[in-house]
Design a protein around this motif. Structure first.
Motif, PDB file in Angstrom:
ATOM      1  N   UNK A   1      39.879  -7.769  20.477  1.00 52.43           N
ATOM      2  CA  UNK A   1      40.251  -8.814  21.433  1.00 52.43           C
ATOM      3  C   UNK A   1      41.118  -8.184  22.505  1.00 52.43           C
ATOM      4  N   UNK A   2      40.684  -8.306  23.761  1.00 57.74           N
ATOM      5  CA  UNK A   2      41.448  -7.704  24.846  1.00 57.74           C
ATOM      6  C   UNK A   2      41.560  -6.200  24.654  1.00 57.74           C
ATOM      7  N   UNK A   3      42.784  -5.706  24.605  1.00 55.00           N
ATOM      8  CA  UNK A   3      42.994  -4.268  24.419  1.00 55.00           C
ATOM      9  C   UNK A   3      43.070  -3.871  22.951  1.00 55.00           C
TER      10      UNK A   3
ATOM     11  N   UNK B   1      37.920 -16.146  15.494  1.00 55.05           N
ATOM     12  CA  UNK B   1      38.821 -15.283  14.707  1.00 55.05           C
ATOM     13  C   UNK B   1      39.070 -13.960  15.416  1.00 55.05           C
ATOM     14  N   UNK B   2      38.128 -13.569  16.258  1.00 58.70           N
ATOM     15  CA  UNK B   2      38.217 -12.320  17.032  1.00 58.70           C
ATOM     16  C   UNK B   2      37.138 -12.371  18.104  1.00 58.70           C
ATOM     17  N   UNK B   3      37.208 -11.408  19.026  1.00 64.80           N
ATOM     18  CA  UNK B   3      36.209 -11.349  20.083  1.00 64.80           C
ATOM     19  C   UNK B   3      36.635 -12.112  21.327  1.00 64.80           C
TER      20      UNK B   3
END
Length: 265
Positions: free
Chosen positions: A22-24, A47-49
């Motif tokens: 996610x992001x960096x 949950x992520x991504x």
């Protein structure tokens, strides 16, 4: 179904969870595992991504020739989707539909095709034992594409629900986990529940794919249906385990390929 259960030619899919950054921030060993798997389950933003991470993951999977699946989870980024939540079936339907639609759009824009769905973390386990949750996920999949293959744990309620609704499915097993006699995973707190030796995990993977047998912590055999084997990407030696498992399966004359989305029960 998407099973090779009665096939004279032994085949199995190797899958891994993918694009769970996610992001960096990054998580798992995507680049290392991609050379070993035949399908990936891409995090869809809960949950992520995120949009960029999802598109990057899709393009990496397409370049590698891996089948692309959605990995929808609960809206719990802080807990990485691994904590059960008190949610209604209606909410689970909306969560799943939203995440499937987002990933499907990115896959189509990149020239690919979404082939399967595997719930993530707590949602995966909730769907394995709660009829309403399992039905909500299956109904969301049907609304998107009635040929999406449902990945679920061997013997779980999610797979039973997929069969009942006429959806193709793939029965999932875990090479690095010991099982209980009822076919459930041994609790991680139990001695011997997690296999820390790559060769031991590879040997169980071959037994699962060739004979439909997994083992309890004390070595007793347990029947499982192995259409797809999950390769975890968050362990310190994930790439080593993946390499050994793939080598052992090939040496046992087991063909590695993603499940067919056209087969049905």
């Amino acid at each position: 179904m998407a099973s090779n259960h009665n096939s004279l030619i032994r085949t199995v899919d190797l899958n891994c969870d993918f694009g769970e950054g996610f992001g960096t921030y990054t998580f798992g060993q995507d680049t290392e595992l991609l050379q070993y798997v035949t399908s990936v389950n891409i995090a869809c933003g809960f949950h992520a991504g995120d949009p960029h991470t999802m598109r990057t993951a899709v393009n990496q999977a397409l370049a590698a020739g891996a089948a692309i699946g959605a990995h929808p989870g609960l809206p719990d980024r802080l807990g990485f989707g691994r904590r059960e939540m008190s949610v209604s079936a209606s909410e689970v339907y909306d969560f799943t539909l939203y995440q499937l639609g987002a990933l499907q759009a990115i896959v189509r824009a990149s020239g690919g095709r979404l082939t399967h769905l595997k719930p993530h973390g707590a949602l995966y386990h909730m769907a394995g034992k709660d009829k309403a949750i399992a039905e909500a996920i299956i109904k969301a999949a049907l609304a998107i594409d009635d040929q999406l293959i449902i990945y679920g744990q061997s013997g779980s309620l999610l797979l039973d629900t997929a069969i009942r609704f006429g959806m193709p499915y793939a029965s999932e097993v875990f090479a690095d986990r010991a099982y209980e006699l009822d076919g459930s995973l041994a609790a991680r707190s139990k001695p011997g529940a997690v296999l820390h030796d790559a060769d031991e995990a590879a040997a169980q993977a071959v037994a699962m794919a060739a004979q439909g047998i997994a083992y309890t912590p004390d070595g007793s055999p347990v029947h499982v249906q192995a259409d797809t084997i999950c390769l975890h990407g968050d362990g310190a030696h994930a790439a080593l385990f993946a390499s050994r498992i793939k080598e052992a399966l090939i040496a046992a004359d087991i063909i590695l390929r993603s499940p067919s989305r056209t087969l049905r029960e």
